[in-house]
Design an enzyme around this catalytic site. Structure first.
Site, PDB file in Angstrom:
ATOM      1  N   CYS A   1      -1.957   5.064  -5.382  1.00  0.00           N
ATOM      2  CA  CYS A   1      -2.658   4.200  -4.438  1.00  0.00           C
ATOM      3  C   CYS A   1      -2.761   2.857  -5.133  1.00  0.00           C
ATOM      4  CB  CYS A   1      -4.043   4.756  -4.111  1.00  0.00           C
ATOM      5  SG  CYS A   1      -5.054   3.616  -3.151  1.00  0.00           S
TER       6      CYS A   1
ATOM      7  N   THR B   1       0.858  -1.176   0.000  1.00  0.00           N
ATOM      8  CA  THR B   1       0.000   0.000   0.000  1.00  0.00           C
ATOM      9  C   THR B   1       0.895   1.226   0.000  1.00  0.00           C
ATOM     10  OG1 THR B   1      -1.318   1.391   1.518  1.00  0.00           O
ATOM     11  CG2 THR B   1      -0.246  -0.509   2.469  1.00  0.00           C
TER      12      THR B   1
END
Length: 233
Positions: free
Chosen positions: A197, A83
């Site tokens: 992202c 992430t």
């Protein structure tokens, strides 16, 4: 082949993509029945997201570090934080390890530099777009000055990630909104788009616009496979 350790589940939607990419890339390199040697620690994302919203990054770093140490002890030869946002904890995690943490911003920067892009747009969570741990690393370490969307656009990008993509919802309306934000950035001089992202690539693809795209998930996975197979293929 070295073992790849992953801190995942943040969200599991993008961790699924990591798992597929790592195995596909290893099979492409080695052929036959080969697949990636992976150790995965998949978190329940809800408590992590709560720490994010509270700004309790110190506790988040403790959670990440404890899990990373366990992966190293289990045999991981390198580590991925699956992430972009949780790379806010990357320095603390790396400090606790003796194996390398492959930083997602560094591998993304290498692709940006190779493309010749000078002013890419960063699409990411509000934390990644607004805090300095990611933008600052791109700027200070790699000389890349990114653009970010305006305040209203940032909120829309962020909301779509948490309320839709992290929950498996793919919306044509949200896709159109992202493309409008990209078009507006291009009009302001952006010459590339960072999928900053790991879920962004679930909604849009490089074929959706006429600028270079930098898919951080794919680039991160490729860096891990290159590391894991160094000397083997």
């Amino acid at each position: 082949m070295k073992t790849i350790g992953i801190l995942g589940g943040m969200s599991w939607e993008s961790t699924t993509t990591y798992y597929q990419l790592l195995n596909q890339m290893v099979r492409a390199r080695l052929g036959g029945l080969h697949s990636a040697d992976i150790l995965l620690r998949s978190f329940d994302f809800a408590p992590i997201a709560e720490l994010q919203s509270e700004g309790n990054w110190a506790h988040a770093a403790e959670v990440m570090t404890e899990a990373a140490i366990a992966l190293e002890k289990a045999g991981a030869g390198c580590l991925l934080i699956g992430t972009n946002t949780m790379h806010i904890c990357a320095d603390a995690v790396q400090a606790a390890l003796s194996v390398p943490l492959l930083h997602i911003a560094d591998v993304t920067a290498a692709s940006i530099q190779a493309s010749g892009s000078k002013s890419p747009l960063l699409l990411a969570t509000r934390f990644t777009m607004e805090k300095d741990f990611y933008k600052g690393r791109l700027s200070d370490k790699h000389g890349i000055k990114v653009q970010i969307p305006d305040a209203v656009e940032r909120q829309d990008v962020h909301s779509i990630i948490y309320e839709e993509l992290c929950q498996g919802a793919i919306s044509a309306v949200s896709r159109a909104r992202y493309l409008d934000i990209i078009a507006a950035a291009k009009a302001r001089g952006a010459d590339g788009v960072i999928f900053g992202c790991t879920e962004v690539g679930l909604l849009i693809s490089p074929e959706d616009f006429d600028m270079p795209a930098f898919n951080s998930t794919e680039l991160h996975a490729q860096a891990a496979v290159d590391f894991a197979l160094a000397g083997d293929a």
